[in-house]
Motif scaffolding. Sequence first.
Motif, PDB file in Angstrom:
ATOM      1  N   TRP A   1       0.834  -1.204   0.000  1.00  0.00           N
ATOM      2  CA  TRP A   1       0.000   0.000   0.000  1.00  0.00           C
ATOM      3  C   TRP A   1       0.869   1.255   0.000  1.00  0.00           C
ATOM      4  CZ3 TRP A   1      -5.071  -0.447  -0.921  1.00  0.00           C
ATOM      5  CH2 TRP A   1      -5.658  -1.707  -0.719  1.00  0.00           C
TER       6      TRP A   1
ATOM      7  N   ILE B   1       0.792   4.394  -2.806  1.00  0.00           N
ATOM      8  CA  ILE B   1       0.711   5.832  -2.517  1.00  0.00           C
ATOM      9  C   ILE B   1       1.913   6.555  -3.117  1.00  0.00           C
ATOM     10  CG2 ILE B   1       0.666   7.567  -0.679  1.00  0.00           C
ATOM     11  CD1 ILE B   1      -0.820   5.377   1.030  1.00  0.00           C
TER      12      ILE B   1
ATOM     13  N   PHE C   1      -9.726  -1.100   1.132  1.00  0.00           N
ATOM     14  CA  PHE C   1      -8.614  -1.031   2.080  1.00  0.00           C
ATOM     15  C   PHE C   1      -8.761  -2.061   3.198  1.00  0.00           C
ATOM     16  CE2 PHE C   1      -5.970   1.033   5.363  1.00  0.00           C
ATOM     17  CZ  PHE C   1      -4.789   1.138   4.643  1.00  0.00           C
TER      18      PHE C   1
ATOM     19  N   ARG D   1       2.195   6.946   6.337  1.00  0.00           N
ATOM     20  CA  ARG D   1       2.301   7.292   4.908  1.00  0.00           C
ATOM     21  C   ARG D   1       0.985   7.869   4.400  1.00  0.00           C
ATOM     22  NH1 ARG D   1       3.153   9.624   1.312  1.00  0.00           N
ATOM     23  NH2 ARG D   1       4.108   9.086  -0.668  1.00  0.00           N
ATOM     24  N   ILE D   2      -0.129   7.318   4.861  1.00  0.00           N
ATOM     25  CA  ILE D   2      -1.441   7.843   4.480  1.00  0.00           C
ATOM     26  C   ILE D   2      -1.585   9.285   4.965  1.00  0.00           C
ATOM     27  CG2 ILE D   2      -3.919   7.661   5.005  1.00  0.00           C
ATOM     28  CD1 ILE D   2      -3.503   4.578   4.947  1.00  0.00           C
TER      29      ILE D   2
ATOM     30  N   ALA E   1       0.435  11.735   2.873  1.00  0.00           N
ATOM     31  CA  ALA E   1       0.220  11.699   1.424  1.00  0.00           C
ATOM     32  C   ALA E   1       0.040  13.102   0.860  1.00  0.00           C
ATOM     33  CB  ALA E   1      -0.988  10.835   1.095  1.00  0.00           C
TER      34      ALA E   1
ATOM     35  N   LEU F   1      -6.633  10.982  -0.520  1.00  0.00           N
ATOM     36  CA  LEU F   1      -6.961   9.561  -0.529  1.00  0.00           C
ATOM     37  C   LEU F   1      -8.399   9.376  -0.066  1.00  0.00           C
ATOM     38  CD1 LEU F   1      -3.737   8.130   1.133  1.00  0.00           C
ATOM     39  CD2 LEU F   1      -4.286   8.185  -1.301  1.00  0.00           C
TER      40      LEU F   1
ATOM     41  N   ILE G   1     -10.501   6.307   1.183  1.00  0.00           N
ATOM     42  CA  ILE G   1     -10.275   4.938   1.646  1.00  0.00           C
ATOM     43  C   ILE G   1     -11.626   4.267   1.857  1.00  0.00           C
ATOM     44  CG2 ILE G   1      -9.309   3.526   3.500  1.00  0.00           C
ATOM     45  CD1 ILE G   1      -7.185   5.697   3.854  1.00  0.00           C
TER      46      ILE G   1
END
Length: 191
Positions: free
Chosen positions: A63, A67, A83, A133-134, A137, A141, A143
């Motif tokens: 994942w 990204i 997800f 990381r999400i 970003a 995103l 999800i």
Amino acid sequence: SALLMARGIAETMTGRKGATIGYVDTENRRALHYKAAFPEMVHFDMKATDEAGQMVGFGPERWIEVIDAAEAAGLPVVILDSFSHAWEGVGGVLDLHAQTLERLTRGDDSKKDARSQLAWAEVKPRYRRLIDRIVRAKCHLIICTRAKPVMQDFKTKQNARPTKTRRNDVPWDPAADGDLMFEMTTMVILD
């Protein structure tokens, strides 16, 4: 619904109609059913197997790579659907925990309770790197998760077990980490 939200975000961010939408599809190319209505969709088929047919699963690192690739491509918005695979799919967090626990106990069930926390100590940092990381970003995103039913008290029509992520009258939970929703800017529940 996710595509409509993505379209609005992409067009607002870029200032142009038909701005590109990234779509990461873990569900056997089902997103392509919407391609005619959303020609701006760039579809990525995220399979549980590699080109040789070997199982690679849906581990946190995959994942993160998605990204990274979305940012490198300059996509203004990316949909991650579903997800839930990152949590409960093959190679997801729960699967990684089970594999780690099996390795630590070598199949001795009497040791599983005592070693479960050790297994989580190995797996959770990988998942936390994904969540980090999400949060960092540079693209938006969306999800999407699956839902799982929760036990209901049929007398009161309320959930038998309250949680921090839903009202007592909503009869399902996201099929994801219970804290995932708190990392989001906005959470939309379609009932």
